[in-house]
Design a protein around this motif. Sequence first.
Motif, PDB file in Angstrom:
ATOM      1  N   THR A 174       0.843  -1.206   0.000  1.00 31.17           N
ATOM      2  CA  THR A 174       0.000   0.000   0.000  1.00 31.17           C
ATOM      3  C   THR A 174       0.881   1.259   0.000  1.00 31.17           C
ATOM      4  N   SER A 175       2.164   1.075  -0.331  1.00 29.70           N
ATOM      5  CA  SER A 175       3.081   2.239  -0.375  1.00 29.70           C
ATOM      6  C   SER A 175       2.630   3.265  -1.401  1.00 29.70           C
ATOM      7  N   ASN A 176       1.863   2.822  -2.398  1.00 25.99           N
ATOM      8  CA  ASN A 176       1.399   3.768  -3.430  1.00 25.99           C
ATOM      9  C   ASN A 176       0.564   4.878  -2.795  1.00 25.99           C
ATOM     10  N   VAL A 177      -0.135   4.517  -1.716  1.00 20.06           N
ATOM     11  CA  VAL A 177      -0.985   5.517  -1.040  1.00 20.06           C
ATOM     12  C   VAL A 177      -0.103   6.621  -0.458  1.00 20.06           C
ATOM     13  N   GLN A 178       1.005   6.199   0.179  1.00 25.55           N
ATOM     14  CA  GLN A 178       1.905   7.176   0.822  1.00 25.55           C
ATOM     15  C   GLN A 178       2.512   8.118  -0.218  1.00 25.55           C
ATOM     16  N   VAL A 179       2.906   7.518  -1.370  1.00 25.99           N
ATOM     17  CA  VAL A 179       3.528   8.344  -2.416  1.00 25.99           C
ATOM     18  C   VAL A 179       2.526   9.373  -2.934  1.00 25.99           C
ATOM     19  N   ARG A 180       1.327   8.886  -3.261  1.00 22.89           N
ATOM     20  CA  ARG A 180       0.295   9.802  -3.776  1.00 22.89           C
ATOM     21  C   ARG A 180      -0.012  10.895  -2.753  1.00 22.89           C
ATOM     22  N   PHE A 198      -1.589  -7.447  -3.569  1.00 16.77           N
ATOM     23  CA  PHE A 198      -1.612  -8.644  -4.410  1.00 16.77           C
ATOM     24  C   PHE A 198      -0.192  -9.071  -4.765  1.00 16.77           C
ATOM     25  N   ARG A 199       0.045 -10.364  -4.713  1.00 12.37           N
ATOM     26  CA  ARG A 199       1.351 -10.869  -5.136  1.00 12.37           C
ATOM     27  C   ARG A 199       1.134 -12.139  -5.950  1.00 12.37           C
ATOM     28  N   ARG A 200       2.092 -12.364  -6.869  1.00  8.84           N
ATOM     29  CA  ARG A 200       1.944 -13.608  -7.649  1.00  8.84           C
ATOM     30  C   ARG A 200       2.471 -14.724  -6.763  1.00  8.84           C
ATOM     31  N   VAL A 210      -3.763 -12.749  -2.518  1.00 12.35           N
ATOM     32  CA  VAL A 210      -4.401 -11.503  -2.048  1.00 12.35           C
ATOM     33  C   VAL A 210      -4.251 -11.484  -0.532  1.00 12.35           C
ATOM     34  N   PHE A 211      -3.710 -10.427   0.014  1.00 15.82           N
ATOM     35  CA  PHE A 211      -3.683 -10.331   1.486  1.00 15.82           C
ATOM     36  C   PHE A 211      -3.782  -8.860   1.888  1.00 15.82           C
ATOM     37  N   HIS A 212      -3.731  -8.588   3.139  1.00 16.63           N
ATOM     38  CA  HIS A 212      -3.965  -7.216   3.627  1.00 16.63           C
ATOM     39  C   HIS A 212      -2.735  -6.702   4.356  1.00 16.63           C
ATOM     40  N   ILE A 214      -0.923  -3.092   6.411  1.00 16.00           N
ATOM     41  CA  ILE A 214      -1.066  -1.726   6.919  1.00 16.00           C
ATOM     42  C   ILE A 214       0.326  -1.111   6.882  1.00 16.00           C
ATOM     43  N   GLU A 215       0.458   0.014   6.221  1.00 16.82           N
ATOM     44  CA  GLU A 215       1.738   0.735   6.243  1.00 16.82           C
ATOM     45  C   GLU A 215       1.538   2.049   6.975  1.00 16.82           C
ATOM     46  N   GLY A 216       2.656   2.551   7.530  1.00  9.71           N
ATOM     47  CA  GLY A 216       2.583   3.856   8.197  1.00  9.71           C
ATOM     48  C   GLY A 216       3.735   4.713   7.714  1.00  9.71           C
ATOM     49  N   LEU A 287       7.018  -6.938  11.787  1.00  4.85           N
ATOM     50  CA  LEU A 287       6.891  -5.940  10.723  1.00  4.85           C
ATOM     51  C   LEU A 287       8.256  -5.430  10.288  1.00  4.85           C
ATOM     52  N   GLY A 288       8.250  -4.737   9.152  1.00  2.00           N
ATOM     53  CA  GLY A 288       9.479  -4.133   8.635  1.00  2.00           C
ATOM     54  C   GLY A 288       9.331  -2.625   8.711  1.00  2.00           C
ATOM     55  N   ALA A 289      10.478  -1.927   8.831  1.00  2.00           N
ATOM     56  CA  ALA A 289      10.405  -0.461   8.952  1.00  2.00           C
ATOM     57  C   ALA A 289      11.751   0.139   8.577  1.00  2.00           C
ATOM     58  N   TYR A 310      10.064   8.268   8.877  1.00  4.97           N
ATOM     59  CA  TYR A 310      10.181   6.818   8.986  1.00  4.97           C
ATOM     60  C   TYR A 310       8.930   6.181   8.394  1.00  4.97           C
ATOM     61  N   ALA A 311       9.062   4.921   8.000  1.00  4.46           N
ATOM     62  CA  ALA A 311       7.912   4.193   7.441  1.00  4.46           C
ATOM     63  C   ALA A 311       7.955   2.770   7.968  1.00  4.46           C
ATOM     64  N   PHE A 312       6.807   2.125   7.972  1.00  3.99           N
ATOM     65  CA  PHE A 312       6.760   0.713   8.373  1.00  3.99           C
ATOM     66  C   PHE A 312       5.665   0.018   7.583  1.00  3.99           C
ATOM     67  N   GLY A 313       5.736  -1.315   7.541  1.00  6.67           N
ATOM     68  CA  GLY A 313       4.698  -2.085   6.848  1.00  6.67           C
ATOM     69  C   GLY A 313       4.516  -3.415   7.555  1.00  6.67           C
TER      70      GLY A 313
HETATM   71  C1  LIG Z   1       6.743   6.397   0.637  1.00  4.83           C
HETATM   72  C2  LIG Z   1       7.098   5.134   1.430  1.00  4.83           C
HETATM   73  C3  LIG Z   1       8.376   4.954   1.936  1.00  4.83           C
HETATM   74  C4  LIG Z   1       8.690   3.798   2.630  1.00  4.83           C
HETATM   75  C5  LIG Z   1       7.727   2.831   2.850  1.00  4.83           C
HETATM   76  O1  LIG Z   1       8.115   1.692   3.580  1.00  4.83           O
HETATM   77  C6  LIG Z   1       7.111   0.759   3.928  1.00  4.83           C
HETATM   78  C7  LIG Z   1       7.843  -0.385   4.533  1.00  4.83           C
HETATM   79  N1  LIG Z   1       7.418  -1.641   4.493  1.00  4.83           N
HETATM   80  C8  LIG Z   1       8.288  -2.488   5.081  1.00  4.83           C
HETATM   81  C9  LIG Z   1       8.015  -3.940   5.150  1.00  4.83           C
HETATM   82  O2  LIG Z   1       8.780  -4.724   5.674  1.00  4.83           O
HETATM   83  N2  LIG Z   1       6.881  -4.339   4.613  1.00  4.83           N
HETATM   84  C10 LIG Z   1       6.522  -5.751   4.589  1.00  4.83           C
HETATM   85  C11 LIG Z   1       6.023  -6.221   5.941  1.00  4.83           C
HETATM   86  C12 LIG Z   1       5.266  -7.502   5.731  1.00  4.83           C
HETATM   87  S1  LIG Z   1       4.509  -7.331   4.192  1.00  4.83           S
HETATM   88  O3  LIG Z   1       3.133  -7.012   4.394  1.00  4.83           O
HETATM   89  O4  LIG Z   1       4.793  -8.451   3.373  1.00  4.83           O
HETATM   90  C13 LIG Z   1       5.376  -5.927   3.572  1.00  4.83           C
HETATM   91  C14 LIG Z   1       9.377  -1.861   5.585  1.00  4.83           C
HETATM   92  S2  LIG Z   1       9.311  -0.232   5.299  1.00  4.83           S
HETATM   93  C15 LIG Z   1       6.430   2.989   2.363  1.00  4.83           C
HETATM   94  C16 LIG Z   1       6.099   4.138   1.646  1.00  4.83           C
END
Ligand SMILES: Cc1ccc(OCc2nc(C(=O)N[C@H]3CCS(=O)(=O)C3)cs2)cc1
Length: 343
Positions: A174-180, A198-200, A210-212, A214-216, A287-289, A310-313
């Motif tokens: 959902t990083s596209n949301v943050q960019v937009r 979505f991932r292949r 298909v899964f869900h 949350i990014e911050g 989670l990753g960040a 900072y960002a996380f997902g």
């Molecule tokens: C503009 C912008 C900049 C940075 C961003 O970083 C989002 C991030 N995501 C992760 C991460 O580890 N994600 C995975 C966790 C499990 S998952 O669902 O498979 C995806 C680390 S940092 C997002 C948007």
Amino acid sequence: KEKCSAAEAEYRDIISNAASSDALEAARVNCLGRKGVLTELLKNLKDFTIEEKKEAGPLGNKIKKDLEDAFYSKKNALESAALNEELAKTNIDLTLPGWPVANGHKHPLTIAMDRMTAILSKLGFVWAEGPQIEEEKYNFDFLNIPLHHPARDVQDTLIIGGGAKKGMVLRSHTSNVQVRYMEKNKPPLRIMSPGKVFRRDDIDASHSPVFHQIEGLYVDKNVSLADLKSDLTAFMKGLFGNKAEVRFRPSFFPFTEPSVEVDVKCVFCDGKSPCSFCKGTGWKEMLGAGIVHPNVLRNVGIDPEIYSGYAFGMGVERLAMLMLGIKDIRAFYENDLRIWKQF
Ligand SMILES: Cc1ccc(OCc2nc(C(=O)N[C@H]3CCS(=O)(=O)C3)cs2)cc1
């Protein structure tokens, strides 16, 4: 007086012998109706003297009242007899309890998503949304993901129409949301983007196409790894309770530098006895960040010399499986009530 008593005796007889509510009603009208026998008799009262009225009035009205009651109770008796006769013919047992009305409840994924977004919103993150079918540039280019990166290959991403490099994709995060959002809003900004990705992947016990997620994202002046660690620790304690222990490990993502992976201490074992949940490591990756890569800020016109973020997902299914003890991700999509009834 004699006439009234005679009428009362006659109609009490008719009432007790009445076989149907129609006959009973006809008799009631004959006796107490506008032109009824008793009604006519009571009309004579107006010619009586005051003295005579004193005795005859109450007597006449008592007879009238008693007869009305008699008609009414006979009517009830006939009707309940008819109902019992009807019920006797059917074998419906009215004393059985009714069908229980099953009250529904939220889907476990919704429960997990609600818990996570509630904690994030308390931490000041505002809900943002964006398209699921996304342009390649918002899903990859803006995120410092180079053209040759494997994530862009058809093995990983579901590509829609056009050549692999120019088509639209089903967003893989959902990083596209943050960019937009950053294209339209300048810092300070603090947003969360829950949604479907979505991932292949062939579906199996731990993967689903298909899964869900949350990014911050938090962008402001002087945002550092300390902010990331304190906010994410607060989030994990909100989720797993104050006693939860959190660990940060170095990692790599193209869109963050430095990058970390965040583990939570295994809630089922102390890490000594190898449990299926943490594979004996005692920790579970949640989670990753990381600190947003300066290229990403530049790509959306934010000066990395002035701002940082900072960002996380995180994956929602993953967390829901931990929270609810669900072993197979497919349970979320098969809607088997034998499973959902347990929650
Ligand atoms: C503009 C912008 C900049 C940075 C961003 O970083 C989002 C991030 N995501 C992760 C991460 O580890 N994600 C995975 C966790 C499990 S998952 O669902 O498979 C995806 C680390 S940092 C997002 C948007």
